[in-house]
Design a protein around this motif. Structure first.
Motif, PDB file in Angstrom:
ATOM      1  N   GLY A   1       8.254  26.623  62.320  1.00 44.31           N
ATOM      2  CA  GLY A   1       7.776  26.625  63.699  1.00 44.31           C
ATOM      3  C   GLY A   1       6.646  27.600  63.941  1.00 44.31           C
ATOM      4  N   ASP A   2       5.729  27.754  62.969  1.00 43.97           N
ATOM      5  CA  ASP A   2       4.573  28.647  63.078  1.00 43.97           C
ATOM      6  C   ASP A   2       4.954  30.120  63.127  1.00 43.97           C
ATOM      7  OD1 ASP A   2       2.737  26.576  63.008  1.00 43.97           O
ATOM      8  OD2 ASP A   2       2.838  26.267  65.161  1.00 43.97           O
TER       9      ASP A   2
ATOM     10  N   ALA B   1      14.434  29.740  58.727  1.00 49.34           N
ATOM     11  CA  ALA B   1      13.712  29.372  59.942  1.00 49.34           C
ATOM     12  C   ALA B   1      13.891  27.888  60.221  1.00 49.34           C
ATOM     13  CB  ALA B   1      12.231  29.702  59.795  1.00 49.34           C
ATOM     14  N   SER B   2      13.899  27.541  61.499  1.00 48.91           N
ATOM     15  CA  SER B   2      14.031  26.146  61.909  1.00 48.91           C
ATOM     16  C   SER B   2      12.658  25.560  62.221  1.00 48.91           C
ATOM     17  CB  SER B   2      14.919  26.041  63.152  1.00 48.91           C
ATOM     18  OG  SER B   2      14.190  26.421  64.312  1.00 48.91           O
ATOM     19  N   PRO B   3      12.551  24.239  62.357  1.00 52.28           N
ATOM     20  CA  PRO B   3      11.263  23.621  62.695  1.00 52.28           C
ATOM     21  C   PRO B   3      10.728  24.014  64.067  1.00 52.28           C
ATOM     22  CG  PRO B   3      12.792  21.978  61.789  1.00 52.28           C
ATOM     23  CD  PRO B   3      13.588  23.223  62.054  1.00 52.28           C
ATOM     24  N   ASN B   4      11.592  24.521  64.961  1.00 50.26           N
ATOM     25  CA  ASN B   4      11.143  24.854  66.321  1.00 50.26           C
ATOM     26  C   ASN B   4      11.187  26.350  66.602  1.00 50.26           C
ATOM     27  OD1 ASN B   4      13.929  24.990  66.259  1.00 50.26           O
ATOM     28  ND2 ASN B   4      14.202  24.247  68.351  1.00 50.26           N
ATOM     29  N   SER B   5      10.977  27.164  65.547  1.00 53.28           N
ATOM     30  CA  SER B   5      10.817  28.618  65.677  1.00 53.28           C
ATOM     31  C   SER B   5      12.110  29.380  65.894  1.00 53.28           C
ATOM     32  CB  SER B   5       9.828  28.986  66.798  1.00 53.28           C
ATOM     33  OG  SER B   5       8.591  28.366  66.619  1.00 53.28           O
ATOM     34  N   TRP B   6      13.261  28.737  65.766  1.00 47.79           N
ATOM     35  CA  TRP B   6      14.516  29.462  65.755  1.00 47.79           C
ATOM     36  C   TRP B   6      14.727  30.026  64.350  1.00 47.79           C
ATOM     37  CZ3 TRP B   6      19.165  27.587  69.046  1.00 47.79           C
ATOM     38  CH2 TRP B   6      18.717  27.095  70.279  1.00 47.79           C
ATOM     39  N   CYS B   7      15.771  30.843  64.170  1.00 47.06           N
ATOM     40  CA  CYS B   7      16.152  31.278  62.832  1.00 47.06           C
ATOM     41  C   CYS B   7      17.642  31.564  62.810  1.00 47.06           C
ATOM     42  CB  CYS B   7      15.357  32.509  62.392  1.00 47.06           C
ATOM     43  SG  CYS B   7      15.891  34.067  63.139  1.00 47.06           S
ATOM     44  N   CYS B   8      18.215  31.630  61.617  1.00 45.58           N
ATOM     45  CA  CYS B   8      19.610  32.009  61.457  1.00 45.58           C
ATOM     46  C   CYS B   8      19.716  33.015  60.318  1.00 45.58           C
ATOM     47  CB  CYS B   8      20.509  30.802  61.227  1.00 45.58           C
ATOM     48  SG  CYS B   8      20.164  29.878  59.715  1.00 45.58           S
ATOM     49  N   VAL B   9      20.671  33.933  60.446  1.00 40.61           N
ATOM     50  CA  VAL B   9      20.866  35.008  59.479  1.00 40.61           C
ATOM     51  C   VAL B   9      22.313  34.992  59.007  1.00 40.61           C
ATOM     52  CG1 VAL B   9      20.802  37.502  59.112  1.00 40.61           C
ATOM     53  CG2 VAL B   9      19.080  36.416  60.567  1.00 40.61           C
TER      54      VAL B   9
END
Length: 426
Positions: free
Chosen positions: A405-406, A129-137
């Motif tokens: 990012g919550d 997860a990223s700090p701004n609620s994105w993610c990568c797989v």
């Protein structure tokens, strides 16, 4: 009563709106409307009612204007949510929309928001997860990136289609990827744009000022724009941790590591300026080392001499001065960060009849989360008491966890799908 000077007239796509400078200023300095104000938050005007034309869709603007007025989000049925999110991004108020959509992260109040299926039949391997609620797989040799609207972005593909070993968000805009060729075992560490998938530059490994042929493994980021990667030299199997400056891409240090202890997880501890390097897998002994960058010393060094347990994951909890470890029988153990001769205190009951090869740990502001069998448990308090239990949508084993990012992201084992958990607004 608002003054005449505070009133603002807007023509959005041919539809008239009238609001106040106070309402528009609530969007923030970096929003679309921030340019309308000077440093003292006064409108750039001659004192008359300000009027501005905006060439955008008025229906979506009306929803966002009400959001700035009230802090609450109401989306009519005829409004496409993802189009609304893109409009919020255009106006620079996506943070306002996120805050109106869900509240700050609270593991005890999480609700399943969405389940995302991937394009492959094979299992995905890692989620971050990223700090701004994105993610990568991670899927074999590619990295799929999802924005905060959970729309897939351009795919990150490694050089020569090397298998991805680890991924790490450097910040909200960039992802670092480590990879290796399964035949040549050549290393690759690249910095990519999260939104475009573009390779910005590669990091090279040096030891004693000589370029070395290393395989790259676990990644981590620290303060002062540090980037870390565990590395193993191909010829003599020497292990180490390389350190780079993210801005310049230049290597600044190389930390020697014990031969049998290639680090599988790196975590930066902001308050103590230390790097935790942990080895947690069944092929070798478990070890945990803490590198103190202020003194350039090893502040903690521990390894399992008995090798009776199979350690699966570890996470440093700096605010508690401890490191949490989970084993294959879903037992949680805790180690004191401040002790140079630390031992593990096991606080959970041994479940010999349970074997979980994939338990994972995550931590956020006083709450410890662990994927145990087919559930995710939340632990709180000084004694880490389980306070809630999350039931994944698919009902299968969880392969990986990540909080950012919550949001909580949970990746399944043996199926290309992940769950997204959010905290409802109070």
């Amino acid at each position: 009563m608002e003054s005449q000077k505070d009133r603002v007239k807007l023509d959005v796509g041919g539809k008239k709106f009238e609001t106040t400078a106070t309402t528009l200023a609530s969007g923030g300095r970096t929003s679309f409307f921030g340019a309308m104000f000077n440093d003292d938050w006064n409108l750039h005007s001659d004192g008359s009612i300000t009027e501005l034309f905006i060439d955008r869709n008025p229906e979506y603007f009306g929803v966002l204007l009400d959001l700035l007025r009230t802090g609450e989000l109401y989306i009519p049925r005829k409004i496409d949510k993802k189009h609304l999110y893109r409009e919020a991004l255009y106006y620079g108020i996506e943070d306002h929309l996120r805050l109106a959509k869900w509240g700050p992260f609270d593991g005890n109040r999480l609700r399943l928001a969405e389940s995302i299926k991937g394009p492959t039949k094979a299992k995905a391997e890692k989620i971050r997860a990223s700090p701004n609620s994105w993610c990568c797989v991670v899927r074999d040799n590619i990295v799929s990136v999802y924005n905060w609207m959970l729309e897939e972005q351009p795919t990150i593909t490694t050089c020569d289609y090397r298998r991805v070993n680890d991924v790490c968000w450097v910040n909200s805009d960039n992802i670092t990827v480590s990879s290796s060729d399964k035949y040549l075992a050549s290393e690759g560490i690249g910095l990519f744009s999260a939104s475009t998938g573009e390779l910005k530059y590669n990091f090279q490994v040096k030891d004693e000022d000589q370029l070395k042929d290393y395989t790259a493994g676990a990644l981590g980021v620290g303060s002062d724009y540090k980037l870390f990667s565990s590395c193993t030299e191909i010829t003599n199997k020497k292990n180490g941790i390389a350190v780079w400056d993210q801005i310049t891409g230049k290597q600044t240090d190389f930390l020697q590591y014990l031969p049998y202890s290639k680090a599988t997880k790196l975590q930066w501890l902001q308050g103590t300026n230390c790097l935790m390097a942990a080895t947690c897998h069944s092929e070798s002994k478990c070890s945990i080392n803490l590198f103190d960058f202020r003194q350039n010393t090893v502040a903690l060094s521990w390894s399992d001499a008995t090798d009776q347990r199979m350690y699966k994951d570890a996470i440093a909890i700096e605010e508690r001065n401890s490191i949490c470890i989970v084993d294959s029988h879903e037992n949680l153990g805790f180690m004191d960060l401040r002790s140079t001769t630390s031992s593990i205190e096991w606080r959970s009951t041994t479940r010999d009849n349970i074997y979980n090869p994939y338990p994972k740990l995550a931590f956020h502001e006083g709450q410890l989360l662990a994927s145990l069998e087919h559930t995710i448990l939340v632990y709180c308090g000084p004694d880490w008491v389980p306070t809630s239990q999350l039931q994944p949508s698919h009902g299968g084993l969880i392969w990986d966890l990540s909080i950012g990012g919550d949001r909580l992201f949970a990746l399944y084992w043996n199926i290309d799908m992940f769950d997204v958990w959010e905290t409802p607004r109070p």
